[in-house]
Write an enzyme that holds these catalytic residues in place. Structure first.
Site, PDB file in Angstrom:
ATOM      1  CE  LYS A 123      -6.202  -4.085  -3.426  1.00  0.00           C
ATOM      2  NZ  LYS A 123      -4.993  -3.644  -2.562  1.00  0.00           N
ATOM      3  CE1 TYR A 170      -5.116   1.731  -1.342  1.00  0.00           C
ATOM      4  CE2 TYR A 170      -5.036   1.031  -3.804  1.00  0.00           C
ATOM      5  CZ  TYR A 170      -5.436   0.717  -2.627  1.00  0.00           C
ATOM      6  OH  TYR A 170      -6.225  -0.671  -2.594  1.00  0.00           O
ATOM      7  CG  ASN A 172      -3.525  -7.088  -0.914  1.00  0.00           C
ATOM      8  OD1 ASN A 172      -4.090  -6.544  -2.357  1.00  0.00           O
ATOM      9  ND2 ASN A 172      -2.787  -6.777   0.615  1.00  0.00           N
ATOM     10  CG  HIS A 227      -9.252  -0.922  -0.463  1.00  0.00           C
ATOM     11  ND1 HIS A 227      -8.245  -0.613  -0.298  1.00  0.00           N
ATOM     12  CD2 HIS A 227     -11.038  -0.398  -0.793  1.00  0.00           C
ATOM     13  CE1 HIS A 227      -9.224   0.878   0.557  1.00  0.00           C
ATOM     14  NE2 HIS A 227     -10.852   0.832   0.549  1.00  0.00           N
ATOM     15  CD  GLU A 238     -11.716   3.370   0.633  1.00  0.00           C
ATOM     16  OE1 GLU A 238     -10.438   4.197   1.294  1.00  0.00           O
ATOM     17  OE2 GLU A 238     -12.050   2.823   0.846  1.00  0.00           O
TER      18      GLU A 238
HETATM   19  P1  ATP Z   1      -5.984  -2.066   0.501  1.00  0.00           P
HETATM   20  O1  ATP Z   1      -5.638  -0.364   1.247  1.00  0.00           O
HETATM   21  O2  ATP Z   1      -5.558  -2.011  -0.051  1.00  0.00           O
HETATM   22  O3  ATP Z   1      -7.382  -1.983   1.576  1.00  0.00           O
HETATM   23  P2  ATP Z   1      -4.437  -2.542   3.583  1.00  0.00           P
HETATM   24  O4  ATP Z   1      -5.248  -1.639   3.936  1.00  0.00           O
HETATM   25  O5  ATP Z   1      -4.384  -3.682   3.601  1.00  0.00           O
HETATM   26  O6  ATP Z   1      -4.706  -3.185   2.350  1.00  0.00           O
HETATM   27  P3  ATP Z   1      -2.431  -0.646   3.157  1.00  0.00           P
HETATM   28  O7  ATP Z   1      -0.756  -0.740   3.966  1.00  0.00           O
HETATM   29  O8  ATP Z   1      -3.270   0.555   3.271  1.00  0.00           O
HETATM   30  O9  ATP Z   1      -2.749  -2.251   3.514  1.00  0.00           O
HETATM   31  O10 ATP Z   1      -2.383  -0.810   2.145  1.00  0.00           O
HETATM   32  C1  ATP Z   1      -2.494  -0.787   0.192  1.00  0.00           C
HETATM   33  C2  ATP Z   1      -2.326  -2.184  -0.296  1.00  0.00           C
HETATM   34  O11 ATP Z   1      -0.677  -1.150  -0.838  1.00  0.00           O
HETATM   35  C3  ATP Z   1      -2.243  -3.592  -0.220  1.00  0.00           C
HETATM   36  O12 ATP Z   1      -3.579  -3.199   0.051  1.00  0.00           O
HETATM   37  C4  ATP Z   1      -0.890  -2.881  -1.422  1.00  0.00           C
HETATM   38  O13 ATP Z   1      -2.031  -3.535  -2.348  1.00  0.00           O
HETATM   39  C5  ATP Z   1      -0.388  -1.951  -1.318  1.00  0.00           C
HETATM   40  N1  ATP Z   1       0.801  -2.448  -0.492  1.00  0.00           N
HETATM   41  C6  ATP Z   1       1.398  -2.532   0.602  1.00  0.00           C
HETATM   42  N2  ATP Z   1       2.473  -2.666   0.898  1.00  0.00           N
HETATM   43  C7  ATP Z   1       2.711  -3.046   0.025  1.00  0.00           C
HETATM   44  C8  ATP Z   1       4.520  -3.133   0.370  1.00  0.00           C
HETATM   45  N3  ATP Z   1       5.354  -3.253   1.337  1.00  0.00           N
HETATM   46  N4  ATP Z   1       5.102  -3.662  -0.803  1.00  0.00           N
HETATM   47  C9  ATP Z   1       4.024  -2.712  -2.149  1.00  0.00           C
HETATM   48  N5  ATP Z   1       2.628  -3.224  -1.945  1.00  0.00           N
HETATM   49  C10 ATP Z   1       1.837  -2.928  -1.262  1.00  0.00           C
HETATM   50 MG    MG Z   2      -5.156  -0.036   3.995  1.00  0.00          MG
END
Ligand code: ATP
Ligand code: MG
Length: 140
Positions: free
Chosen positions: A11, A51, A114, A117, A128
């Protein structure tokens, strides 16, 4: 166990901090092979499509703004059990809750920024990968 492919994004927070090589080393150390990779700038519509599952979540706007804020590195990873293996290597979404030795514990700045992804299931992985790569860009 089956050989799988999963989709990864390094990211903007990590790409900006020059962590592509450090994260790739962790990926390879975990036994995953990077079989496609390119550095790109994601557009707003592309990020919203990617997303879309989170469209109703309160952080959606912030998430899209972040994902288009700078270059990212998109990748296809291949290996035994690659989808779950990469999710384990990434660690919890919130880096403060991620296990030691994971990419997010080591490098992520916050729950939003974070660093990586990874796809969460075979159907999302296929979708994807197809959003970002054509078949001839993937060399397994
Ligand atoms: P990713 O889909 O990016 O691999 P993930 O599966 O661990 O991450 P998801 O729940 O799918 O987490 O959320 C997608 C992304 O949205 C997260 O990786 C993060 O960048 C963002 N995100 C999730 N929760 C929050 C939050 N509470 N506040 C801000 N951003 C968030
Ligand atoms: Mg996810």
């Amino acid at each position: 166990m089956a050989v799988e492919r999963t989709f990864s994004i390094i990211k903007p927070d990590a790409a900006a901090r020059n962590l592509t090589g450090a994260i790739n080393a962790m990926i390879e150390q975990a036994g995953l092979r990077i079989i496609a990779q390119k550095r790109v700038r994601i557009g707003r519509t592309e990020a919203e499509t990617f997303y879309a599952v989170h469209r109703e979540r309160p952080f959606f706007g912030e998430l899209v703004d972040f994902m288009i804020s700078g270059p990212v590195v998109v990748q296809v990873l291949q290996g035994e059990n690659a989808i779950a293996k990469y999710r384990d290597l990434m660690g919890a979404t919130d880096p403060s809750k991620a296990a030691a030795g994971t990419i997010r514990k080591t490098h992520a700045k916050s729950i939003g920024e974070n660093s990586v992804h990874g796809s969460d299931a075979p159907d999302t992985a296929a979708k994807e990968i197809a959003q970002f790569f054509s078949g001839n860009e993937i060399v397994g």
